[in-house]
Motif scaffolding. Structure first.
Motif, mmCIF file in Angstrom:
data_model
loop_
_atom_site.group_PDB
_atom_site.id
_atom_site.type_symbol
_atom_site.label_atom_id
_atom_site.label_comp_id
_atom_site.label_asym_id
_atom_site.label_seq_id
_atom_site.Cartn_x
_atom_site.Cartn_y
_atom_site.Cartn_z
ATOM 1 N N ILE A 5 32.632 36.728 40.235
ATOM 2 C CA ILE A 5 33.373 37.408 39.171
ATOM 3 C C ILE A 5 32.879 38.843 39.088
ATOM 4 O O ILE A 5 31.679 39.094 38.979
ATOM 5 N N VAL A 6 33.795 39.780 39.157
ATOM 6 C CA VAL A 6 33.446 41.188 38.996
ATOM 7 C C VAL A 6 33.807 41.613 37.585
ATOM 8 O O VAL A 6 34.957 41.469 37.144
ATOM 9 N N GLU A 43 29.002 40.223 39.236
ATOM 10 C CA GLU A 43 28.697 41.606 39.613
ATOM 11 C C GLU A 43 29.272 42.524 38.537
ATOM 12 O O GLU A 43 30.456 42.433 38.219
ATOM 13 N N THR A 44 28.433 43.373 37.991
ATOM 14 C CA THR A 44 28.863 44.273 36.924
ATOM 15 C C THR A 44 29.081 45.679 37.463
ATOM 16 O O THR A 44 28.215 46.227 38.158
ATOM 17 N N VAL A 45 30.231 46.243 37.147
ATOM 18 C CA VAL A 45 30.559 47.613 37.534
ATOM 19 C C VAL A 45 30.687 48.450 36.266
ATOM 20 O O VAL A 45 31.582 48.213 35.449
ATOM 21 N N ALA A 79 37.610 36.498 40.602
ATOM 22 C CA ALA A 79 38.190 36.832 39.298
ATOM 23 C C ALA A 79 37.624 38.168 38.849
ATOM 24 O O ALA A 79 36.540 38.577 39.284
ATOM 25 N N VAL A 80 38.361 38.831 37.979
ATOM 26 C CA VAL A 80 37.929 40.106 37.421
ATOM 27 C C VAL A 80 38.027 40.034 35.902
ATOM 28 O O VAL A 80 39.014 39.529 35.354
ATOM 29 N N ILE A 81 36.989 40.524 35.234
ATOM 30 C CA ILE A 81 37.026 40.717 33.785
ATOM 31 C C ILE A 81 37.033 42.219 33.554
ATOM 32 O O ILE A 81 36.102 42.919 33.951
ATOM 33 N N THR A 110 44.836 37.689 42.007
ATOM 34 C CA THR A 110 43.492 37.553 41.444
ATOM 35 C C THR A 110 43.557 37.248 39.951
ATOM 36 O O THR A 110 44.225 37.963 39.202
ATOM 37 N N PRO A 111 42.866 36.217 39.478
ATOM 38 C CA PRO A 111 42.805 35.956 38.041
ATOM 39 C C PRO A 111 42.068 37.093 37.323
ATOM 40 O O PRO A 111 40.992 37.520 37.762
ATOM 41 N N VAL A 112 42.647 37.572 36.241
ATOM 42 C CA VAL A 112 42.059 38.689 35.487
ATOM 43 C C VAL A 112 42.059 38.362 33.997
ATOM 44 O O VAL A 112 43.062 37.887 33.454
ATOM 45 N N LEU A 113 40.943 38.611 33.365
ATOM 46 C CA LEU A 113 40.829 38.530 31.912
ATOM 47 C C LEU A 113 40.746 39.955 31.398
ATOM 48 O O LEU A 113 39.868 40.714 31.823
#
Length: 204
Positions: A5-6, A43-45, A79-81, A110-113
């Motif tokens: 998850i990014v 992974e945090t951006v 997935a991306v938050i 891509t699943p995105v929240l």
């Protein structure tokens, strides 16, 4: 199989409520996926750390050595938050710049929240009229619950739907989508490029 998850945070200050919300969402999503038998890697951006890199990309058309692995991580995520502060009733300019430099196919399927923070609850509508259409345009799979946090939401317990409730619901929705999908894979567009040295050798 580890799910990646990014977490993309567009907060401008340190610390920021945007990053705080992002961290709570990623923790909830990780817990929800583990409950479903999945291993998770986060992974945090922090986009503020790449503000100059993003500007360079807009000017040159190419990501530099610092930004390129970030864009690759997003494209390879399960997935991306995505969390942004709301300015002028929409996502921040920094957040939009990041989206502008993504490959148009990077988030397809891509699943995105989506989530946001703002100075007043009235800005919560930006999630539906700005954030959700933006990711729909990118062909992402946006989970039904979007999470907005106004100043009064932090620590509130007297509401029928507290911030923590919304975080848990959105995280569960994301986990459900991710757990039922094959692991994300992307192929490099240059993987199938012919070996020109070998081609030249064949001519002699």
């Amino acid at each position: 199989m580890t799910r990646r998850i990014v977490l993309v945070s567009a907060g401008l200050s340190t610390p920021s409520s945007t990053r705080l919300l992002a961290d709570r969402l990623s923790a909830a999503a990780s817990a929800a996926l583990r409950d479903r038998g999945e291993q998770v890697e986060i992974e945090t951006v922090e986009l503020r750390e790449h503000a100059h890199d993003l500007a360079d990309h807009l000017l040159t058309g190419f990501p530099n050595a610092s930004l390129s692995p970030v864009l690759d991580s997003v494209a390879l995520a399960d997935a991306v938050i995505a969390v942004t502060p709301i300015f002028a009733a929409s996502y921040s300019g920094l957040f939009k710049t990041f989206v502008d430099v993504l490959d148009r196919e990077a988030l397809t399927g891509t699943p995105v929240l989506v989530a946001a923070t703002g100075g007043t609850a009235r800005h919560s509508l930006a999630l539906e009229h700005a954030m959700r259409p933006l990711f729909a345009h990118l062909h992402a799979v946006v989970v039904p619950t979007a999470v907005f946090a106004a100043p009064e939401d932090w620590g509130a317990t007297d509401s029928s739907s507290t911030l923590e409730d919304r975080i848990e619901r959105a995280a569960g929705e994301l986990a459900d989508v991710v757990a039922h999908r094959p692991r994300a894979t992307r192929t490099d567009a240059f993987d199938d490029v012919a070996d020109f040295t070998a081609l030249i050798a064949q001519q002699h």
